[in-house]
Design a protein around this motif. Structure first.
Motif, short mmCIF file in Angstrom:
data_model
loop_
_atom_site.label_atom_id
_atom_site.label_comp_id
_atom_site.label_asym_id
_atom_site.label_seq_id
_atom_site.Cartn_x
_atom_site.Cartn_y
_atom_site.Cartn_z
N HIS A 22 16.98 38.64 36.63
CA HIS A 22 15.71 38.11 36.12
C HIS A 22 14.68 38.02 37.24
N GLN A 23 15.08 37.51 38.41
CA GLN A 23 14.17 37.39 39.55
C GLN A 23 13.67 38.76 39.99
N GLN A 24 14.58 39.73 40.02
CA GLN A 24 14.21 41.06 40.47
C GLN A 24 13.20 41.71 39.52
N LYS A 25 13.42 41.56 38.24
CA LYS A 25 12.49 42.10 37.24
C LYS A 25 11.11 41.46 37.40
N LYS A 26 11.11 40.18 37.66
CA LYS A 26 9.84 39.46 37.81
C LYS A 26 9.05 39.98 39.01
N ILE A 27 9.76 40.25 40.13
CA ILE A 27 9.10 40.77 41.32
C ILE A 27 8.48 42.13 41.03
N ILE A 28 9.26 43.02 40.41
CA ILE A 28 8.79 44.38 40.12
C ILE A 28 7.60 44.34 39.15
N TYR A 29 7.73 43.51 38.14
CA TYR A 29 6.64 43.40 37.16
C TYR A 29 5.37 42.88 37.82
#
Length: 898
Positions: free
Chosen positions: A883-890
Motif C-alpha cells: 500500500h505504501q509503495q503504491k501511494k509513493i508511485i501514485y
C-alpha cells in the motif's frame, strides 16, 4: 607383611582390580608396568585377588607408589595454576589444596625418601625431590593451563615445561635489566616533564618491553623465514612501546606532548596514544620489519584489522613460495579481552580457511583493574580474563610480571608452540597499574586498599637488580651507569634504540584495458563453462546456460553475469581479487554462483580461478556468521594494496553489526592515520516488503560520514553499471573505500539487464532520461531517484503512457556529481518542479543529503515524495508495504504543486 603394608593393599585392591578390568578391555589403556604384571597373571591363569597380590608385595607396593605419584603430578598439571603465586601484589596468599599434598595420597615421610624412576627425565630420584620440582614448576610464579589441548600439543608443552628453567646466561640477564631500566627512565621523565598529561603509563607491567624484545630476538633465531612482526595494542604502555621497541625518537614524543605542529609529511590526525609506527630493526644479521598498527579507542577492534593485514602478507608470501614469514602479536588489556565480544569473533576466525594466519601470540597486560573496577564480580563471569582462549583449545600461560626470568622462559615456549602448531597462544602478564587509568585520575578514590599495596611495592627494576646483585652479576656502579645512559638520551631527545625508517612505497598506476565486445564475449563464455562429467545442479545449470546465451548476444546480461565478468576482466589484467561474506560464493539471493558444486561428488569448481596462467589470484570465502570481525579483517587486508577486496553483507542492514569498523576505519582511517584502502562493501538494499532488518542498508548513515573525499557511495541500477563500477575501482589510481548499495529484486529484473556492447563505456555518475521521444517542452516535473524505485516509476509511467515526467537516476551519491548534474538539468532549464523520490522514510535514505545539495549548491528547491518519517526502517507486513509503495508511485504522477 606389617599392618601398614596390609593397609596399603587393602586400600588399593579395588583400584588394582579396576586397572585389571581396563587391561582386559584394552591393554594399551594402562601404564606399561602394570601391563607386564597383568600379562603374567593371564599367562599363569591366575585370578587377581589379595592373596596373589601379597606374594610380590614390594614390587606391587612400588607400582602403587608410582601410580599415586603419577596421579599427584597430573593434578599439579591440571590444578597447579590455581595455587601459583602469579599476582605480584598478593604473594603467598594461597594455601595449596589437599589434592596437591603427599599426605592426601597416603605417601608417608618414609616413602617420600624413596628413589623411583618415572620417565626419562626423572630417573632414580627421591619422591620428595620430584614433588618439590613439580610444586616449583606449577605452583610458583607461573600458572599453566593446557590439559584441555589435543594429546600431541599437551605432550609437547609438558615436555617443554617440566625442565630446569635457569638456562639464561649472565649477559642475557644484564640485557633484561637494562631494558627494564630504559622502560622506567622513559616513563618517569615523561611524567616529570608533563605532569598530569595522559600517557597511559606502563609502570607496573614494565616487563612488557623486555618480553617484546625477547620475542624479536628469539624469533629471529628460531624462524629463518621471519621478515616482519605486526603488533596491535591498546593505550597502556603505547608511548613506551614506540620508543623502546619501534625506535621512535624521544623528541618526536615530546613535540606531541608540547603540541608542536608536525611537518607537512606527517599527516596523522589522531591523539598520540592511538598512533602507529613502522620501522626496520637489524638483529642476528637480518632485517625485520616492525609494524605497530594505528588504532582507535575501541581497543580490541584493531585485532581483526591486523589479522587482515597479516593474511594479505601471508597470501603474497605464498605466491612467492615463502611461508610463515609474518608474526602477529596482539597486546590486550585484561578488562577488554574478557569484556569485548570482538575477541570471541577473532578467535572463532583464527582457524577458518579464509582467515587463518598461522597463529597469534596474545599478550595480556593484566592490571587487575579496568577503569576504576577491580572486583572480579563486576568485571567478568569467568575465573581468568583469558578463559575465552579455551574455546579454540589454546594454551594459556599466567605469569607473575615481577619475575622477569619466568616471563622470558614462558615467552620462548609460546613462540615455539606457535611456530610448531600454527595456533594462537596466550601469555597473561599478571601485573598492576602504578597510577590511575590515566595520570589525571586518583586511583585511591575507588581502590584505596589496592593502591596502598602498590605504593609500598618495589618496582620490577629494583627487584631484579637486587636479585642480580645478590648473585654478584651486577653492582651499583653498573646500575648507575645504565640509568645515566638513558637519562642522557632522554635529555638529548635522542633514540633509545636504533631502527631505520621504512622507505615509503611508490604507488604504481595500473593501466586499464577496456576490452572490446568480442573479448568480453569470450571471457563470459569462459567463466560460464563447467567441466565435462560435472554433475551440476539443474537450477545452476540453467543459470550457466543462460550466461552462455548472453555471451553469444542472444540475451541481455544480467547482474550476476555482469559482476562475474568484471572479476574476469580484472583478473585477466593481473589484479588479484578477494571476496568474502556470508554465502557469497552462491550469493544470498542465488544470483552469483562463482563456485559451483558437483551434486554427486565432494568437488567444486571455480571458473574464475581457471582463466590463464598469468591471471591475478582469486580468493572467495563464505565467512563466519559475523559482520564486525570479518569486515575489519577485510579492511585490514585492503590497506595499502592494489587488489580488489570485497565484503558483502547478507543484507545491507546487517552492516549495523560492524558500525565500529565503518566509523573508525573505513570512513576515517585515511584522515587519521594515512591508511589507503580500496575496500568494496556490498550492501543489498531495497524495499520488497521483507521487514525492518531486510530492507534498508541505512544509506543515511554512510552519507553522514562523507567528507573530504573520504569514500565513494554508489547505487548502480543496471548490469553494465556494476561491471564498469568494479572495473573503475580496480584500476583507479586514487584508492578510496567504495560503498555499493546493491539490489535484491533487480538482480533478475529484465529492465536492469544490459547489452554486452554497453560494457565498453564507463560508469555513469548520473543517468539522464532514457526515453528519447519525450518532448522536453511538455515536461511538467523532474523526478530524481536512485536504485530500485526507478524501475517501479518507469513501469508505472509506461503503463499510464505518461510523457510529461522525466526520470533521472543519481548513481553516485558521494562524491556528489555536481558538475554532471548541472550539465543535465541545463537541458531542462524551463522546468521548476524538482522532486526527490525514495522508498526510505523521510528521516532516512538520501533525502536530507539531496535537499542540502540542491538548495546550497544548485540554488534549487526540491520537493519530497516517499514514506513519512519513521523510527523503524520499514514495516514488517507485506500488505502495508504494498500500500505504501503504491501511494509513493501514485504521488509522483499526481503531486499537487499548488
Amino acid at each position: 607383611m606389617n599392618n601398614y603394608q596390609k593397609n596399603i593393599l587393602n586400600d588399593n585392591i579395588f583400584y588394582i582390580e579396576k586397572l585389571y578390568q581396563k587391561f582386559l578391555i584394552d591393554p594399551n589403556s594402562i601404564d606399561k608396568n602394570w601391563i607386564k604384571i597383568f600379562q603374567l597373571f593371564k599367562k599363569q591363569n591366575k585370578v587377581l585377588n589379595k592373596n596373589n597380590l601379597s606374594k610380590n608385595n614390594n614390587y606391587y607396593k612400588n607400582l602403587l607408589l608410582i601410580e599415586k605419584i603419577n596421579k599427584l603430578l597430573n593434578n599439579f598439571r591440571i590444578f597447579g595454576h590455581y595455587y601459583a603465586n602469579i599476582n605480584p601484589l598478593f604473594l603467598n596468599q594461597k594455601k595449596i589444596n589437599n589434592n596437591l599434598k603427599l599426605k592426601y595420597y597416603k605417601i608417608s615421610q618414609e616413602d617420600s625418601q624413596k628413589k623411583i624412576t618415572l620417565n626419562n627425565v626423572f630417573q632414580n630420584q627421591k619422591i620428595i625431590d620430584i614433588y618439590k620440582f613439580f610444586q616449583k614448576t606449577y605452583c610458583q610464579y607461573i600458572g599453566i593451563e593446557y590439559e584441555y589441548l589435543p594429546k600431541n600439543e599437551k605432550l609437547w608443552i609438558k615436555n617443554n615445561i617440566e625442565i630446569i628453567k635457569d638456562n639464561l646466561n649472565i649477559q642475557e640477564k644484564k640485557i633484561f635489566l637494562e631494558e627494564l631500566i630504559a622502560t622506567e627512565v622513559f616513563e618517569q621523565n615523561i611524567g616529570k616533564k608533563f605532569p598530569g598529561a595522559k600517557r597511559f603509563s606502563l609502570e607496573g607491567c614494565d616487563v612488557l618491553i623486555p618480553l617484546i624484545k625477547e620475542i624479536i630476538r628469539y624469533s629471529s633465531k628460531s624462524n629463518d623465514k621471519l621478515t616482519e612482526i605486526i603488533f596491535s595494542m591498546a593505550h597502556r604502555g603505547r608511548l613506551n612501546f614506540l620508543v623502546n621497541i619501534m625506535g621512535k625518537k624521544i623528541q618526536n614524543i615530546i613535540n606531541e606532548f608540547s603540541n608542536i605542529s608536525f611537518e607537512k609529511k606527517d599527516k596523522n590526525d589522531d591523539v598520540k596514544y592511538h598512533l602507529g609506527y613502522s620501522s626496520i630493526i637489524k638483529i642476528n644479521k637480518k632485517k625485520i620489519k616492525l609494524e605497530l598498527a594505528f588504532n582507535p579507542s575501541h581497543l580490541e577492534i584493531i585485532n581483526c584489522v591486523t589479522m587482515g593485514m597479516v593474511r594479505f602478507k601471508n597470501d603474497s608470501s605464498i605466491m612467492n613460495n615463502q611461508y610463515n614469514t609474518i608474526l602477529p602479536i596482539n597486546i590486550h588489556g585484561d578488562a577488554a579481552i574478557s569484556g569485548q565480544g570482538i575477541v570471541q569473533e577473532i578467535l572463532n576466525l583464527s582457524k577458518t580457511r579464509g582467515y587463518n594466519i598461522n597463529g597469534v601470540i596474545h599478550i595480556i597486560i593484566n592490571n587487575q583493574i579496568g577503569f576504576t573496577t577491580s572486583n572480579i564480580n563486576d568485571m567478568r563471569s569467568s575465573y581468568y580474563c583469558t578463559d575465552i582462549a579455551k574455546m579454540i583449545q589454546c594454551p594459556v600461560f599466567h605469569v607473575n610480571s615481577d619475575k622477569i626470568e619466568d616471563v622470558i622462559f614462558i615467552t620462548r615456549i609460546a613462540i615455539n608452540y606457535r611456530n610448531i602448531f600454527h595456533k594462537d597462544v596466550f601469555i597473561d602478564l599478571v601485573s598492576y597499574r602504578r597510577y590511575g587509568h590515566n595520570e589525571i585520575d586518583d586511583p585511591y578514590i575507588t581502590q584505596p586498599l589496592m593502591y596502598n599495596l602498590i605504593k609500598n611495592h618495589l618496582t620490577v627494576q629494583n627487584l631484579y637488580f637486587n636479585k642480580l646483585l645478590s648473585k654478584n652479576i651486577i653492582n651499583n656502579e653498573e646500575k648507575d651507569y645504565l640509568y645515566k645512559k638513558y637519562q642522557n638520551l632522554f635529555n638529548e631527545g635522542n633514540f633509545f634504540i636504533k631502527t631505520s625508517i621504512l622507505p615509503s612505497k611508490k604507488s604504481t598506476k595500473i593501466i586499464y584495458k577496456n576490452f572490446k565486445t568480442d573479448k568480453l564475449k569470450k571471457l563470459l563464455l569462459q567463466i560460464s563453462t563447467f567441466p565435462k562429467k560435472f554433475n551440476i545442479h539443474p537450477r545452476v545449470k540453467k543459470i550457466y546456460l543462460d550466461r552462455i546465451s548472453m555471451s553469444k548476444g542472444e540475451k541481455k546480461v544480467d547482474w550476476g553475469a555482469a559482476e562475474n565478468l568484471a572479476y574476469a576482466n580484472i583478473l585477466t589484467q593481473g589484479v588479484s581479487c578477494r571476496l568474502s561474506g556470508e554465502d557469497i560464493k552462491r550469493g544470498t539471493f542465488s544470483h552469483r554462483h562463482i563456485v559451483i558444486y558437483d551434486q554427486e561428488k565432494d568437488f567444486s569448481y571455480t571458473p574464475l580461478k581457471n582463466l590463464s596462467k598469468s591471471q591475478g589470484s582469486f580468493h572467495i570465502y563464505n565467512s563466519v556468521l559475523s559482520e564486525e570481525s570479518v569486515l575489519g579483517f577485510e579492511y585490514g587486508y585492503s590497506v595499502n594494496n592494489s587488489n580488489i577486496i570485497i565484503w558483502e553483507a547478507q543484507f545491507g542492514d546487517f552492516a549495523n553489526g560492524a558500525q565500529i569498523i565503518i566509523d573508525q576505519f573505513i570512513s576515517s582511517g585515511e584522515k587519521k592515520w594515512g591508511y589507503k584502502s580500496s575496500l568494496i562493501v556490498f550492501l543489498p538494499h531495497g524495499y520488497e516488503g521483507q521487514g525492518p532488518e531486510h530492507s534498508s542498508s541505512r544509506i543515511e548513515r554512510y552519507l553522514q560520514l562523507c567528507a573530504e573525499n573520504n569514500i565513494k557511495i554508489c547505487i548502480p541500477s543496471n548490469a553494465s553499471q556494476i561491471y564498469n563500477l568494479l572495473c573503475q575501482q580496480a584500476f583507479s589510481y586514487k584508492k578510496k573505500p567504495l560503498i555499493v548499495i546493491s539490489p535484491k529484486s533487480l538482480l533478475r529484473h529484465p529492465l536492469a539487464c544490459s547489452l554486452i556492447k554497453d560494457f565498453n563505456t564507463s560508469f555513469q555518475l548520473i543517468i539522464d532520461e532514457i526515453d528519447k521521444k519525450i518532448n522536453i517542452k511538455k515536461i511538467k516535473r523532474i523526478i530524481f531517484c536512485t536504485g530500485k524505485i526507478y524501475y517501479d516509476l518507469l513501469e508505472y509511467r509506461n503503463s499510464i503512457k505518461n510523457k510529461n515526467i522525466i526520470l533521472i537516476r543519481i548513481e553516485q551519491l558521494y562524491p556528489f556529481p555536481i558538475k554532471n548534474l548541472k550539465k543535465i538539468i541545463s537541458k531542462y532549464i524551463q522546468i521548476k518542479n524538482y522532486f526527490w523520490c525514495q522508498e526510505e522514510p523521510m528521516n532516512q535514505g538520501a533525502w536530507m543529503y539531496i535537499q542540502d545539495y540542491f538548495k546550497n549548491k544548485l540554488n534549487h528547491n526540491i520537493n519530497y515524495i516517499g514514506r513519512k518519517k519513521s523510527s523503524s526502517p520499514s514495516t514488517g507486513y507485506f500488505y502495508i508495504h504494498k500500500h505504501q509503495q503504491k501511494k509513493i508511485i501514485y504521488s509522483v504522477f499526481n503531486f499537487n504543486t499548488e
